[in-house]
Design a protein around this motif. Structure first.
Motif, PDB file in Angstrom:
ATOM      1  N   ARG A   1      28.503  -3.765  21.549  1.00 37.36           N
ATOM      2  CA  ARG A   1      28.139  -3.558  22.855  1.00 37.36           C
ATOM      3  C   ARG A   1      26.760  -2.965  23.095  1.00 37.36           C
ATOM      4  NH1 ARG A   1      32.192   0.539  21.628  1.00 37.36           N
ATOM      5  NH2 ARG A   1      31.138   2.563  22.152  1.00 37.36           N
ATOM      6  N   TYR A   2      26.371  -1.829  22.018  1.00 34.64           N
ATOM      7  CA  TYR A   2      24.972  -1.190  22.092  1.00 34.64           C
ATOM      8  C   TYR A   2      23.852  -2.273  22.081  1.00 34.64           C
ATOM      9  CZ  TYR A   2      20.940   1.548  21.329  1.00 34.64           C
ATOM     10  OH  TYR A   2      19.726   2.114  21.311  1.00 34.64           O
ATOM     11  N   GLN A   3      23.791  -3.340  21.045  1.00 33.26           N
ATOM     12  CA  GLN A   3      22.970  -4.467  20.903  1.00 33.26           C
ATOM     13  C   GLN A   3      22.939  -5.216  22.225  1.00 33.26           C
ATOM     14  OE1 GLN A   3      24.790  -5.926  17.236  1.00 33.26           O
ATOM     15  NE2 GLN A   3      23.093  -4.664  16.062  1.00 33.26           N
TER      16      GLN A   3
ATOM     17  N   TYR B   1      23.263  -4.090  25.025  1.00 36.06           N
ATOM     18  CA  TYR B   1      22.725  -3.382  26.183  1.00 36.06           C
ATOM     19  C   TYR B   1      21.159  -3.280  25.713  1.00 36.06           C
ATOM     20  CZ  TYR B   1      20.996   0.575  28.786  1.00 36.06           C
ATOM     21  OH  TYR B   1      20.267   1.450  29.494  1.00 36.06           O
ATOM     22  N   ILE B   2      20.804  -3.129  24.475  1.00 38.46           N
ATOM     23  CA  ILE B   2      19.384  -3.072  24.504  1.00 38.46           C
ATOM     24  C   ILE B   2      18.880  -4.215  24.571  1.00 38.46           C
ATOM     25  CG2 ILE B   2      19.460  -1.095  22.755  1.00 38.46           C
ATOM     26  CD1 ILE B   2      19.162  -2.989  20.412  1.00 38.46           C
TER      27      ILE B   2
ATOM     28  N   GLU C   1      23.143  -2.734  32.504  1.00 33.96           N
ATOM     29  CA  GLU C   1      24.573  -2.374  32.504  1.00 33.96           C
ATOM     30  C   GLU C   1      25.067  -3.417  33.189  1.00 33.96           C
ATOM     31  OE1 GLU C   1      24.966   1.561  33.859  1.00 33.96           O
ATOM     32  OE2 GLU C   1      24.226   2.340  31.928  1.00 33.96           O
TER      33      GLU C   1
ATOM     34  N   TYR D   1      19.019   9.528  28.200  1.00 37.13           N
ATOM     35  CA  TYR D   1      19.189  10.211  26.840  1.00 37.13           C
ATOM     36  C   TYR D   1      18.059  10.959  26.560  1.00 37.13           C
ATOM     37  CZ  TYR D   1      16.759   6.130  25.677  1.00 37.13           C
ATOM     38  OH  TYR D   1      15.746   5.243  25.771  1.00 37.13           O
TER      39      TYR D   1
END
Length: 158
Positions: A14-16, A18-19, A32, A91
Motif C-alpha cells: 500500500r505504501y508503494q 501511494y508514493i 489517496e 508527516y
C-alpha cells in the motif's frame, strides 16, 4: 488469487502504491483517492490477473491509470497552489532526496519512483507505463543525471 491473498498483498504494497500515485499527482488527498480507486478496481477485476507473481506490477498499472484519471479531471483554480502551501505537512520527517525527485519532470519522476521506491524491474516498469525498455533505460539514466546535478547543487549550498 483468493480474496484473503489480495488483502494481504494490498497491505504489503500500500505504501508503494501511494508514493507512485503521489509522484504523479503531487497531492496527498488525490493520491489517496487514486490508491483507493485502484484497490477497488483491482478487486473487481481480480479474475483478469493471469499471473499472481505480477500482482504488484498489475496493481501499479491500475494505480497509474487511476492517478491519470484524477489528473485529467482536475480543474486548477487561481490560488490553489497557495491553499496547499498553507496546509500543515502530513508527516514531520523531511527527506531532501524525495523533494528533489518530486521536482523532476513527470516522465523521469515516475520511472525513478517505480525503480527505486517500488523495486520494479525494467521490464515491469515498461509494462506498467506502456513504453519500451529502451525508453525506460534512457529515462532512468536521464533522471539519475538530473538527480545528481540537483543534489550536487544542494550540497554545494550547505
Amino acid at each position: 488469487m483468493k480474496q484473503i491473498e489480495f488483502c494481504e498483498k494490498i497491505s504489503q504494497y500500500r505504501y508503494q502504491f501511494y508514493i507512485t500515485a503521489y509522484a504523479l499527482l503531487r497531492n496527498e488527498a488525490d493520491a489517496e483517492d487514486a490508491v483507493c480507486n485502484a484497490i477497488l478496481s483491482g478487486y473487481e477485476h481480480l479474475v483478469q490477473l493471469k499471473n499472481p507473481k505480477k500482482f504488484k506490477a498489475w496493481m501499479l498499472t491500475i494505480v497509474k491509470n487511476e492517478a491519470l484519471k484524477i489528473c485529467n479531471r482536475r480543474v486548477e483554480l487561481p490560488g490553489d497552489e497557495n491553499v496547499e502551501n498553507m496546509l500543515p505537512p502530513a508527516y514531520d520527517s523531511h527527506n531532501e532526496l524525495w523533494d528533489v525527485v518530486q521536482a523532476l519532470k513527470e516522465e523521469y519522476r515516475i520511472v525513478i519512483v517505480l525503480f527505486y521506491y517500488n523495486d520494479l524491474s525494467l521490464r515491469d516498469i515498461s509494462d506498467v507505463l506502456g513504453i519500451s525498455i529502451g525508453t525506460v533505460k534512457s529515462r532512468l539514466d536521464r533522471g539519475r543525471k538530473l538527480l545528481r546535478e540537483a543534489l550536487g547543487e544542494s550540497l554545494s549550498k550547505n
